[in-house]
Design a protein around this motif. Structure first.
Motif, PDB file in Angstrom:
ATOM      1  N   SER A 126       0.806  -1.222   0.000  1.00  0.00           N
ATOM      2  CA  SER A 126       0.000   0.000   0.000  1.00  0.00           C
ATOM      3  C   SER A 126       0.840   1.273   0.000  1.00  0.00           C
ATOM      4  CB  SER A 126      -0.941   0.013   1.212  1.00  0.00           C
ATOM      5  OG  SER A 126      -0.207  -0.046   2.418  1.00  0.00           O
ATOM      6  N   ALA A 127       2.029   1.255   0.600  1.00  0.00           N
ATOM      7  CA  ALA A 127       2.872   2.455   0.658  1.00  0.00           C
ATOM      8  C   ALA A 127       3.225   2.933  -0.747  1.00  0.00           C
ATOM      9  CB  ALA A 127       4.138   2.177   1.460  1.00  0.00           C
TER      10      ALA A 127
ATOM     11  N   GLU B 130       0.056   4.366  -2.547  1.00  0.00           N
ATOM     12  CA  GLU B 130      -0.277   5.732  -2.120  1.00  0.00           C
ATOM     13  C   GLU B 130       0.573   6.756  -2.862  1.00  0.00           C
ATOM     14  OE1 GLU B 130       0.129   5.972   2.086  1.00  0.00           O
ATOM     15  OE2 GLU B 130      -1.424   4.481   2.479  1.00  0.00           O
TER      16      GLU B 130
ATOM     17  N   GLU C  31      -0.674   6.927  -6.515  1.00  0.00           N
ATOM     18  CA  GLU C  31      -1.987   7.556  -6.648  1.00  0.00           C
ATOM     19  C   GLU C  31      -1.913   9.068  -6.474  1.00  0.00           C
ATOM     20  OE1 GLU C  31      -4.449   5.416  -3.908  1.00  0.00           O
ATOM     21  OE2 GLU C  31      -5.154   4.049  -5.485  1.00  0.00           O
ATOM     22  N   MET C  32      -0.976   9.549  -5.647  1.00  0.00           N
ATOM     23  CA  MET C  32      -0.780  10.994  -5.502  1.00  0.00           C
ATOM     24  C   MET C  32      -0.383  11.611  -6.844  1.00  0.00           C
ATOM     25  SD  MET C  32       1.274  11.463  -1.932  1.00  0.00           S
ATOM     26  CE  MET C  32       0.725  10.666  -0.420  1.00  0.00           C
TER      27      MET C  32
ATOM     28  N   HIS D 137       3.518  16.226  -0.369  1.00  0.00           N
ATOM     29  CA  HIS D 137       2.734  15.092   0.090  1.00  0.00           C
ATOM     30  C   HIS D 137       3.613  13.867   0.335  1.00  0.00           C
ATOM     31  CE1 HIS D 137      -0.630  17.549  -1.306  1.00  0.00           C
ATOM     32  NE2 HIS D 137      -1.438  16.719  -0.671  1.00  0.00           N
TER      33      HIS D 137
ATOM     34  N   GLN E  10       4.316  11.728   3.898  1.00  0.00           N
ATOM     35  CA  GLN E  10       4.088  10.292   4.044  1.00  0.00           C
ATOM     36  C   GLN E  10       5.362   9.532   4.422  1.00  0.00           C
ATOM     37  OE1 GLN E  10       1.070   8.792   3.937  1.00  0.00           O
ATOM     38  NE2 GLN E  10       0.247  10.861   3.756  1.00  0.00           N
TER      39      GLN E  10
END
Length: 245
Positions: A66-67, A70, A73-74, A110, A114
């Motif tokens: 998932s990292a 993410e 997707e950004m 962003h 994260q």
């Protein structure tokens, strides 16, 4: 010798992926996991893969976890970033320290939030209008040194060959499925026409016109109605006769 053994092992693993995964998305997911595992010799590397099969079409995305998803997707949200740039320009993009990089400032803000501190994006060489990139992330700055980037580029070449074959296989499978669907539709229509000819003792052209009128009046596609007629006759003798007038 170690690099040769590593390349041979990688090629064998990629070949195994192709054999066991006909679906491109599933292949990409397994490829992302294999890539992350193969390139994490000096610390954890997160991997995402972006595939664009043709210009103007949406992306197919896979990730090792998932990292990485993410982070990818950004980029899609901003419609730009190191990985999309690598995919579009077909050049590797190196971000040694995300907190100090001035490119794509909103995206980098962003990413830093994260906890990702380094990015290395490598384009994959495909055929035609298809494009892809291998997106590598690390939570430590300056992780991707020259030796790592050399290994990553070599790995990307191996992955490109496997992905080209996977895309070809997928496109061929889709073509075969489309052809089978067309042939099945044609067969059902011909059979339905034959059924109507037998029931109404009419000519082939009259039976076809009857089928078209029924299709329009019931707001059903011709192939769907034909399939229903054939299925009904196969299941039980039909008692409904179409009228030719």
């Amino acid at each position: 010798m170690d690099d040769l053994r590593s390349a041979t092992a990688t090629a064998a693993q990629l070949q195994d992926l192709l054999i066991h995964h006909e679906d491109v998305l599933e292949f990409l997911q397994q490829l992302a996991r294999l890539s992350a595992s193969s390139l994490s010799s000096r610390g954890t590397v997160y991997c995402g893969i972006t595939l664009q099969r043709s210009r103007g079409h949406s992306y197919t995305v896979a990730s090792s976890e998932s990292a990485a998803l993410e982070m990818d997707e950004m980029q899609y949200a901003f419609d730009d970033g190191p990985c999309l740039h690598a995919l579009r320009v077909h050049e590797a993009v190196d971000v040694p320290d995300t907190s100090a990089d001035e490119r794509w400032p909103e995206y980098m803000q962003h990413v830093v939030a994260q906890g990702m501190r380094a990015i290395y994006a490598v384009p994959l060489t495909l055929e035609g209008h298809a494009r892809a990139a291998l997106n590598l992330y690390s939570r430590s700055a300056n992780t991707f040194d020259d030796d790592f980037k050399r290994v990553a580029r070599t790995y990307a070449e191996e992955a490109s060959m496997a992905l080209r074959l996977a895309v070809r296989m997928s496109q061929r499978a889709s073509t075969v499925e489309d052809l089978q669907s067309v042939l099945q539709s044609r067969t059902d229509i011909d059979l339905a026409i034959g059924i109507i000819m037998g029931q109404n003792r009419c000519s082939q052209s009259e039976a076809f016109e009857t089928l078209k009128r029924a299709s329009n009046s019931r707001n059903l596609k011709l192939k769907v109605l034909a399939g229903e007629i054939v299925a009904k006759l196969n299941g039980a003798p039909s008692e409904t006769h179409f009228q030719t007038s």
